[in-house]
Scaffold this active site. Structure first.
Site, PDB file in Angstrom:
ATOM      1  N   LYS A 139       0.839  -1.206   0.000  1.00  0.00           N
ATOM      2  CA  LYS A 139       0.000   0.000   0.000  1.00  0.00           C
ATOM      3  C   LYS A 139       0.872   1.253   0.000  1.00  0.00           C
ATOM      4  CE  LYS A 139      -1.509   2.524   3.217  1.00  0.00           C
ATOM      5  NZ  LYS A 139      -2.000   3.088   4.473  1.00  0.00           N
ATOM      6  N   ASP A 164      -6.179   0.711   0.782  1.00  0.00           N
ATOM      7  CA  ASP A 164      -6.225   0.994   2.217  1.00  0.00           C
ATOM      8  C   ASP A 164      -7.577   0.538   2.772  1.00  0.00           C
ATOM      9  OD1 ASP A 164      -8.102   2.849   1.431  1.00  0.00           O
ATOM     10  OD2 ASP A 164      -7.260   4.493   2.614  1.00  0.00           O
TER      11      ASP A 164
END
Ligand code: SF4
Length: 249
Positions: A139, A164
């Site tokens: 991420k 996320d």
């Protein structure tokens, strides 16, 4: 008021919340772009190192809080060497209000050491290299690459979509994935979005999650993609994100 045009698929049938995800996704994405613009990273940064540090600090925190911290942090620390020149306890105090500050300080110092030792002091541009740094998972690597190195992203075989907590929740509510694991969700999304939309897809989805599709109280009554959402509470549907956690109504 003029009624919105009826959207139809290749078969001429209307596209609605019960249509397949591949028919719904391009329209949903277009509406999110119309609502939130091209999408922006809401963290303040001016260099790749600042974006990397701000993204590490944003875990379990808010962008507003991180921007407060980095307003003074980035005045004090400019290069990777600067984060290593102070005792760890001093850095911990400087980032304390972001939460999990001991682990984050350790990660920041570790990634700065890695950048100095293995990348000549520059933040690496490929996902494969970024994820070798302490505290940097896919991420964070995707956020840094899409924000700071868009040219590298265009050709990197490991490039992807930053997933996320908002992207996970929205992907489930919109019926894009059955997975809960971020890496598997990212693979599902990469198959569905054209590559040139990967960066923006994440950004507008995060903004929609923050401003409308709240984890506990989604504002379905004012949602720009309500007619295409199979989890719309306004239409009496079950929230697929809650259902996936065994919390369906
Ligand atoms: S209709 Fe509701 S659940 Fe669906 S995307 Fe919009 S806010 Fe989220």
């Amino acid at each position: 008021m003029t009624a919105p045009p009826v959207l139809t698929g290749p078969s001429g049938r209307p596209i609605d919340r019960d249509s397949g995800k591949t028919l719904r996704l391009p329209i949903i994405h277009q509406r999110l772009v119309e609502t939130y613009g091209d999408g922006v990273i809401e963290l303040n940064w001016t260099t790749p190192l600042e974006l990397l540090i701000a993204t590490v600090l944003s875990a379990q925190s808010t962008d507003v809080m991180v921007n407060k911290i980095t307003a003074s942090l980035f005045q004090k620390y400019h290069e990777p060497e600067d984060y290593l020149a102070v005792p760890q306890e001093e850095l911990e105090q400087d980032i304390k209000s972001s939460g999990f500050y001991r682990q984050k300080a350790k990660s920041i110092r570790g990634l700065c050491a890695g950048i100095l030792e293995r990348f000549d002091g520059d933040v690496p541009q490929t996902i494969a290299e970024l994820i070798t740094l302490p505290g940097v998972a896919r991420k964070t690597a995707n956020v840094v690459q899409s924000g700071a190195f868009p040219e590298a992203m265009a050709t990197d075989p490991d490039a992807g979509i930053a997933v996320d907590t908002h992207v996970i929740r929205l992907s489930k509510r919109l019926g894009y994935t059955r997975h809960s694991d971020a890496v598997k969700i990212e693979q599902d999304l990469k198959r569905m979005y054209p590559r040139d939309q990967w960066s923006n897809a994440s950004l507008v989805t995060i903004l929609h999650g923050r401003r409308c599709c709240d984890a506990l109280k989604p504002a379905c009554y004012r949602c720009p993609v309500e007619t295409l959402c199979p989890s719309s509470l306004a239409a009496g549907r079950t929230d697929k994100a809650r259902q996936a956690r065994g919390m369906g109504e």
